[in-house]
Design a protein around this motif. Structure first.
Motif, PDB file in Angstrom:
ATOM      1  N   LEU A   1       0.827  -1.213   0.000  1.00 16.37           N
ATOM      2  CA  LEU A   1       0.000   0.000   0.000  1.00 16.37           C
ATOM      3  C   LEU A   1       0.860   1.261   0.000  1.00 16.37           C
ATOM      4  O   LEU A   1       0.554   2.224  -0.720  1.00 16.37           O
ATOM      5  CB  LEU A   1      -0.913   0.012   1.223  1.00 16.37           C
ATOM      6  N   ILE A   2       1.913   1.274   0.778  1.00 18.24           N
ATOM      7  CA  ILE A   2       2.794   2.441   0.818  1.00 18.24           C
ATOM      8  C   ILE A   2       3.443   2.662  -0.538  1.00 18.24           C
ATOM      9  O   ILE A   2       3.509   3.797  -1.028  1.00 18.24           O
ATOM     10  CB  ILE A   2       3.848   2.270   1.931  1.00 18.24           C
ATOM     11  N   ILE A   3       3.892   1.592  -1.170  1.00 19.48           N
ATOM     12  CA  ILE A   3       4.497   1.715  -2.502  1.00 19.48           C
ATOM     13  C   ILE A   3       3.467   2.218  -3.509  1.00 19.48           C
ATOM     14  O   ILE A   3       3.759   3.108  -4.319  1.00 19.48           O
ATOM     15  CB  ILE A   3       5.099   0.363  -2.944  1.00 19.48           C
ATOM     16  N   PHE A   4       2.261   1.695  -3.452  1.00 15.05           N
ATOM     17  CA  PHE A   4       1.214   2.112  -4.389  1.00 15.05           C
ATOM     18  C   PHE A   4       0.907   3.600  -4.243  1.00 15.05           C
ATOM     19  O   PHE A   4       0.866   4.339  -5.225  1.00 15.05           O
ATOM     20  CB  PHE A   4      -0.055   1.283  -4.165  1.00 15.05           C
ATOM     21  N   PHE A   5       0.681   4.051  -2.998  1.00 17.27           N
ATOM     22  CA  PHE A   5       0.342   5.460  -2.802  1.00 17.27           C
ATOM     23  C   PHE A   5       1.525   6.384  -3.078  1.00 17.27           C
ATOM     24  O   PHE A   5       1.336   7.517  -3.517  1.00 17.27           O
ATOM     25  CB  PHE A   5      -0.209   5.688  -1.394  1.00 17.27           C
ATOM     26  N   ALA A   6       2.743   5.923  -2.852  1.00 14.72           N
ATOM     27  CA  ALA A   6       3.918   6.742  -3.169  1.00 14.72           C
ATOM     28  C   ALA A   6       4.060   6.913  -4.677  1.00 14.72           C
ATOM     29  O   ALA A   6       4.496   7.976  -5.145  1.00 14.72           O
ATOM     30  CB  ALA A   6       5.166   6.111  -2.585  1.00 14.72           C
ATOM     31  N   LEU A   7       3.682   5.892  -5.441  1.00 15.93           N
ATOM     32  CA  LEU A   7       3.735   6.024  -6.902  1.00 15.93           C
ATOM     33  C   LEU A   7       2.606   6.896  -7.438  1.00 15.93           C
ATOM     34  O   LEU A   7       2.769   7.565  -8.461  1.00 15.93           O
ATOM     35  CB  LEU A   7       3.683   4.635  -7.551  1.00 15.93           C
ATOM     36  N   GLN A   8       1.475   6.909  -6.756  1.00  8.20           N
ATOM     37  CA  GLN A   8       0.342   7.718  -7.202  1.00  8.20           C
ATOM     38  C   GLN A   8       0.556   9.207  -6.931  1.00  8.20           C
ATOM     39  O   GLN A   8       0.129  10.045  -7.713  1.00  8.20           O
ATOM     40  CB  GLN A   8      -0.956   7.255  -6.506  1.00  8.20           C
TER      41      GLN A   8
ATOM     42  N   ILE B   1      -0.842  11.713   8.956  1.00  3.20           N
ATOM     43  CA  ILE B   1      -1.388  10.363   9.064  1.00  3.20           C
ATOM     44  C   ILE B   1      -1.286   9.864  10.503  1.00  3.20           C
ATOM     45  O   ILE B   1      -2.249   9.313  11.054  1.00  3.20           O
ATOM     46  CB  ILE B   1      -0.666   9.411   8.095  1.00  3.20           C
ATOM     47  N   LEU B   2      -0.123  10.063  11.137  1.00  3.50           N
ATOM     48  CA  LEU B   2       0.045   9.621  12.521  1.00  3.50           C
ATOM     49  C   LEU B   2      -0.873  10.370  13.476  1.00  3.50           C
ATOM     50  O   LEU B   2      -1.386   9.787  14.446  1.00  3.50           O
ATOM     51  CB  LEU B   2       1.503   9.772  12.953  1.00  3.50           C
ATOM     52  N   THR B   3      -1.108  11.648  13.227  1.00  4.74           N
ATOM     53  CA  THR B   3      -2.028  12.415  14.059  1.00  4.74           C
ATOM     54  C   THR B   3      -3.452  11.890  13.922  1.00  4.74           C
ATOM     55  O   THR B   3      -4.176  11.762  14.912  1.00  4.74           O
ATOM     56  CB  THR B   3      -1.976  13.898  13.666  1.00  4.74           C
ATOM     57  N   ASP B   4      -3.862  11.580  12.700  1.00  6.12           N
ATOM     58  CA  ASP B   4      -5.213  11.074  12.484  1.00  6.12           C
ATOM     59  C   ASP B   4      -5.420   9.689  13.086  1.00  6.12           C
ATOM     60  O   ASP B   4      -6.511   9.349  13.535  1.00  6.12           O
ATOM     61  CB  ASP B   4      -5.528  11.016  10.987  1.00  6.12           C
ATOM     62  N   VAL B   5      -4.389   8.887  13.139  1.00  4.48           N
ATOM     63  CA  VAL B   5      -4.516   7.512  13.624  1.00  4.48           C
ATOM     64  C   VAL B   5      -4.297   7.427  15.133  1.00  4.48           C
ATOM     65  O   VAL B   5      -4.635   6.413  15.744  1.00  4.48           O
ATOM     66  CB  VAL B   5      -3.515   6.611  12.865  1.00  4.48           C
ATOM     67  N   SER B   6      -3.791   8.471  15.744  1.00  2.94           N
ATOM     68  CA  SER B   6      -3.458   8.407  17.170  1.00  2.94           C
ATOM     69  C   SER B   6      -4.676   8.149  18.046  1.00  2.94           C
ATOM     70  O   SER B   6      -4.557   7.470  19.074  1.00  2.94           O
ATOM     71  CB  SER B   6      -2.760   9.689  17.600  1.00  2.94           C
ATOM     72  N   ILE B   7      -5.831   8.648  17.656  1.00  5.02           N
ATOM     73  CA  ILE B   7      -7.053   8.420  18.436  1.00  5.02           C
ATOM     74  C   ILE B   7      -7.358   6.926  18.493  1.00  5.02           C
ATOM     75  O   ILE B   7      -7.666   6.376  19.556  1.00  5.02           O
ATOM     76  CB  ILE B   7      -8.237   9.195  17.823  1.00  5.02           C
ATOM     77  N   TYR B   8      -7.255   6.265  17.362  1.00  6.16           N
ATOM     78  CA  TYR B   8      -7.529   4.828  17.323  1.00  6.16           C
ATOM     79  C   TYR B   8      -6.462   4.038  18.078  1.00  6.16           C
ATOM     80  O   TYR B   8      -6.762   2.996  18.663  1.00  6.16           O
ATOM     81  CB  TYR B   8      -7.636   4.342  15.879  1.00  6.16           C
ATOM     82  N   GLY B   9      -5.245   4.530  18.092  1.00  4.88           N
ATOM     83  CA  GLY B   9      -4.194   3.864  18.842  1.00  4.88           C
ATOM     84  C   GLY B   9      -4.443   3.926  20.341  1.00  4.88           C
ATOM     85  O   GLY B   9      -4.270   2.928  21.056  1.00  4.88           O
ATOM     86  N   VAL B  10      -4.870   5.074  20.827  1.00  6.31           N
ATOM     87  CA  VAL B  10      -5.188   5.209  22.255  1.00  6.31           C
ATOM     88  C   VAL B  10      -6.362   4.309  22.612  1.00  6.31           C
ATOM     89  O   VAL B  10      -6.371   3.645  23.649  1.00  6.31           O
ATOM     90  CB  VAL B  10      -5.473   6.687  22.600  1.00  6.31           C
ATOM     91  N   MET B  11      -7.378   4.274  21.742  1.00  8.64           N
ATOM     92  CA  MET B  11      -8.524   3.390  21.999  1.00  8.64           C
ATOM     93  C   MET B  11      -8.102   1.930  21.995  1.00  8.64           C
ATOM     94  O   MET B  11      -8.587   1.131  22.806  1.00  8.64           O
ATOM     95  CB  MET B  11      -9.601   3.615  20.936  1.00  8.64           C
TER      96      MET B  11
ATOM     97  N   ILE C   1       7.463  14.318   5.106  1.00  5.34           N
ATOM     98  CA  ILE C   1       7.377  14.328   6.566  1.00  5.34           C
ATOM     99  C   ILE C   1       6.041  14.910   7.019  1.00  5.34           C
ATOM    100  O   ILE C   1       5.409  14.394   7.951  1.00  5.34           O
ATOM    101  CB  ILE C   1       8.553  15.134   7.160  1.00  5.34           C
ATOM    102  N   ARG C   2       5.596  15.958   6.363  1.00 10.11           N
ATOM    103  CA  ARG C   2       4.334  16.599   6.760  1.00 10.11           C
ATOM    104  C   ARG C   2       3.159  15.634   6.624  1.00 10.11           C
ATOM    105  O   ARG C   2       2.306  15.554   7.502  1.00 10.11           O
ATOM    106  CB  ARG C   2       4.118  17.838   5.909  1.00 10.11           C
ATOM    107  N   ASN C   3       3.101  14.897   5.522  1.00 10.95           N
ATOM    108  CA  ASN C   3       2.009  13.958   5.318  1.00 10.95           C
ATOM    109  C   ASN C   3       2.078  12.802   6.315  1.00 10.95           C
ATOM    110  O   ASN C   3       1.049  12.350   6.817  1.00 10.95           O
ATOM    111  CB  ASN C   3       2.021  13.429   3.890  1.00 10.95           C
ATOM    112  N   LEU C   4       3.280  12.318   6.596  1.00 11.65           N
ATOM    113  CA  LEU C   4       3.409  11.231   7.570  1.00 11.65           C
ATOM    114  C   LEU C   4       2.961  11.678   8.965  1.00 11.65           C
ATOM    115  O   LEU C   4       2.299  10.914   9.680  1.00 11.65           O
ATOM    116  CB  LEU C   4       4.843  10.720   7.596  1.00 11.65           C
ATOM    117  N   PHE C   5       3.277  12.913   9.349  1.00 10.06           N
ATOM    118  CA  PHE C   5       2.801  13.425  10.636  1.00 10.06           C
ATOM    119  C   PHE C   5       1.285  13.569  10.636  1.00 10.06           C
ATOM    120  O   PHE C   5       0.629  13.310  11.651  1.00 10.06           O
ATOM    121  CB  PHE C   5       3.464  14.762  10.974  1.00 10.06           C
TER     122      PHE C   5
END
Length: 98
Positions: free
Chosen positions: A37-44, A57-67, A51-55
């Motif tokens: 998936l990472i390779i596919f989206f990096a090619l698209q 993504i991590l910010t958006d997923v952090s809620i689910y990680g805490v849960m 770095i900005r996009n990775l942060f």
């Protein structure tokens, strides 16, 4: 000195030399899919691996990680609680009100 050895069992020898795909995919299948998936989206989109996009993504997923950590602790203490989604919705409504 002559050393006498017993002949090895051919079935055991074939089993140790063959690669077990099913066991490999059960162990690493999710990780391989994530890499694909990472390779596919990096090619698209060339900005996907910035770095900005990775942060973002991590910010958006952090809620689910805490849960997930909270649910893991609840399940480990043998108190299976399925109301996590309801509590998340309540917290979101209270957060939106203020």
């Amino acid at each position: 000195m002559v050393q006498i050895t017993a002949p090895e069992n051919k079935a055991v020898q074939d089993k140790t030399q063959s690669f077990e795909w099913i066991a490999f995919l059960q162990k690493f299948g999710v990780f391989l899919f994530l890499i694909l998936l990472i390779i596919f989206f990096a090619l698209q989109n060339p900005r996907f691996l910035t770095i900005r996009n990775l942060f973002n993504i991590l910010t958006d997923v952090s809620i689910y990680g805490v849960m997930a950590v909270g649910m893991t602790l609840v399940i480990l203490t043998a108190g299976v609680d399925l109301s996590v989604g309801a509590i998340l919705a309540l917290c979101a409504m209270c957060g939106a009100a203020f």
